[in-house]
Design an enzyme around this catalytic site. Structure first.
Site, short mmCIF file in Angstrom:
data_model
loop_
_atom_site.label_atom_id
_atom_site.label_comp_id
_atom_site.label_asym_id
_atom_site.label_seq_id
_atom_site.Cartn_x
_atom_site.Cartn_y
_atom_site.Cartn_z
N HIS A 117 13.74 -44.88 -8.17
CA HIS A 117 13.52 -43.59 -8.96
C HIS A 117 14.25 -43.89 -10.35
O HIS A 117 15.27 -44.54 -10.39
CB HIS A 117 14.29 -42.62 -8.43
CG HIS A 117 15.56 -42.67 -7.98
ND1 HIS A 117 16.63 -42.41 -8.65
CD2 HIS A 117 16.12 -43.13 -6.79
CE1 HIS A 117 17.75 -42.80 -8.38
NE2 HIS A 117 17.54 -43.33 -6.96
N HIS A 151 7.85 -58.55 -15.70
CA HIS A 151 7.31 -58.92 -14.48
C HIS A 151 8.26 -58.93 -13.36
O HIS A 151 9.34 -59.50 -13.50
CB HIS A 151 6.69 -60.70 -14.39
CG HIS A 151 6.32 -61.22 -13.45
ND1 HIS A 151 5.90 -62.30 -13.37
CD2 HIS A 151 6.24 -60.92 -12.00
CE1 HIS A 151 5.53 -62.55 -12.09
NE2 HIS A 151 5.64 -61.58 -11.36
C1 LIG Z 1 16.10 -69.88 -12.38
C2 LIG Z 1 14.84 -70.63 -12.83
C3 LIG Z 1 14.08 -69.89 -13.90
C4 LIG Z 1 15.47 -71.92 -13.20
O1 LIG Z 1 14.61 -72.83 -13.54
P1 LIG Z 1 14.70 -74.11 -14.21
O2 LIG Z 1 15.35 -73.91 -15.55
O3 LIG Z 1 13.45 -74.98 -14.23
O4 LIG Z 1 15.96 -74.69 -13.46
P2 LIG Z 1 16.01 -76.07 -12.41
O5 LIG Z 1 14.79 -75.82 -11.31
O6 LIG Z 1 15.81 -77.27 -13.21
O7 LIG Z 1 17.36 -75.84 -11.78
C5 LIG Z 1 18.47 -76.12 -12.41
C6 LIG Z 1 19.75 -75.73 -11.79
O8 LIG Z 1 19.70 -74.40 -11.13
C7 LIG Z 1 19.65 -74.14 -9.69
N1 LIG Z 1 18.64 -73.08 -9.55
C8 LIG Z 1 17.36 -73.04 -9.93
N2 LIG Z 1 16.86 -71.65 -9.50
C9 LIG Z 1 17.97 -71.13 -8.90
C10 LIG Z 1 18.16 -69.72 -8.33
N3 LIG Z 1 16.90 -69.07 -8.28
N4 LIG Z 1 19.06 -69.60 -7.69
C11 LIG Z 1 20.25 -70.45 -7.65
N5 LIG Z 1 20.33 -71.40 -8.31
C12 LIG Z 1 19.47 -71.96 -8.69
C13 LIG Z 1 19.01 -75.55 -9.53
O9 LIG Z 1 19.33 -75.78 -7.79
C14 LIG Z 1 19.59 -76.41 -10.08
O10 LIG Z 1 21.12 -76.93 -10.05
P3 LIG Z 1 21.58 -78.32 -10.02
O11 LIG Z 1 21.85 -78.39 -11.74
O12 LIG Z 1 23.16 -77.85 -9.50
O13 LIG Z 1 20.85 -79.06 -9.50
C15 LIG Z 1 14.07 -70.83 -11.52
O14 LIG Z 1 14.47 -71.71 -10.76
C16 LIG Z 1 13.50 -69.38 -11.08
O15 LIG Z 1 14.20 -69.00 -9.98
N6 LIG Z 1 12.38 -68.76 -11.45
C17 LIG Z 1 11.88 -67.70 -10.76
C18 LIG Z 1 10.54 -67.79 -10.47
C19 LIG Z 1 9.72 -66.49 -10.08
O16 LIG Z 1 10.21 -65.99 -9.40
N7 LIG Z 1 8.87 -66.58 -10.59
C20 LIG Z 1 7.61 -65.36 -10.19
C21 LIG Z 1 6.53 -65.98 -9.42
S1 LIG Z 1 5.14 -64.97 -8.79
#
Ligand SMILES: CC(C)(COP(=O)(O)OP(=O)(O)OC[C@H]1O[C@@H](n2cnc3c(N)ncnc32)[C@H](O)[C@@H]1OP(=O)(O)O)[C@@H](O)C(=O)NCCC(=O)NCCS
Length: 211
Positions: A140, A149
């Site tokens: 709400h 998004h």
């Molecule tokens: C947070 C996010 C944007 C990071 O992406 P990125 O910049 O490419 O980062 P990386 O995958 O290289 O990860 C970097 C570090 O963050 C950590 N990490 C990534 N996503 C994380 C999350 N959601 N929660 C906790 N830690 C996370 C990784 O384990 C990595 O840790 P390390 O350096 O100790 O190995 C991505 O992982 C994410 O969660 N995106 C959301 C996707 C989503 O919901 N999309 C909608 C689709 S419908």
């Protein structure tokens, strides 16, 4: 006969095209045909029984009275740029899945899509070009600015405000009453317990800036 143009035949565009085509012949829909356009692909990313008919420039040459469009791009800033460009030729549609719950007291902006199982509660204000993805919960009094998004299964607590083009990742939560600045990414599974005033990527429980 009116056409709904979907621009972008990647994963998100295919989901929109498949959902929109279910409404063809239904009194709730303003369209009788769904047309998929893409500047890079000549085939959709997923098999949905709808071909790519041409590039996005086709919209300008084929548009007629009563036609509308949706942008099927997951990138928030790119989606909003295209929405602003295309609306000089055609009106943005709003697509709400039949099994989403949308309170009658909400407002939903043009170009926004509400996916199956999403819940949008009393008094929420949803801007233009937003994606309320599968099974998300918008409680709400929430305000989502344009281009936000909310990913599948994410939960936005009561009276939260989320700034333009932010992404709340899969299964993340924003606790009630907090504000999030524009251009924030909350990583999947993160829990936002305090307002986030700066653009950037935040992960974890509670969320911290990603180093
Ligand atoms: C947070 C996010 C944007 C990071 O992406 P990125 O910049 O490419 O980062 P990386 O995958 O290289 O990860 C970097 C570090 O963050 C950590 N990490 C990534 N996503 C994380 C999350 N959601 N929660 C906790 N830690 C996370 C990784 O384990 C990595 O840790 P390390 O350096 O100790 O190995 C991505 O992982 C994410 O969660 N995106 C959301 C996707 C989503 O919901 N999309 C909608 C689709 S419908």
């Amino acid at each position: 006969m009116s056409q709904l143009f979907i621009i972008g035949a990647g994963g998100h565009g295919c989901v929109l095209a498949e959902l929109a085509s279910k409404f063809v012949g239904d009194l709730r829909a303003d369209w009788t045909t769904v047309i998929l356009l893409d500047d890079q692909r000549n085939r959709p990313a997923l098999e949905i029984g709808i071909a790519v008919s041409g590039k996005s420039s086709e919209l300008k040459t084929s548009v007629g009275t009563g036609d509308s469009f949706l942008i099927g791009l997951g990138n928030n800033r790119r989606r909003m740029q295209l929405l602003h460009t295309m609306r000089s030729s055609c009106a943005p549609a709003t697509l709400v899945a039949p099994d989403a719950h949308v309170s009658p007291s909400c407002t939903i902006g043009p170009g926004t899509v509400v996916m199956p199982g999403a819940i949008v509660q009393t008094g929420a204000t949803i801007g233009e070009g937003c994606i309320l993805n599968s099974g998300c919960v918008i409680e709400h009094g929430v305000t989502l600015e344009s281009g936000v998004h909310v990913a599948p299964g994410a939960c936005i607590g009561g009276d939260v405000t989320i700034g333009e083009c932010s992404l709340i990742g899969i299964g993340a939560s924003v606790l009630n009453g907090n504000s999030i600045s524009p251009d924030v990414v909350v990583g999947g599974g993160g829990v936002v317990t305090q307002s986030l005033h700066e653009p950037g990527t935040y992960v974890g429980v509670p969320t911290r800036p990603l180093q």
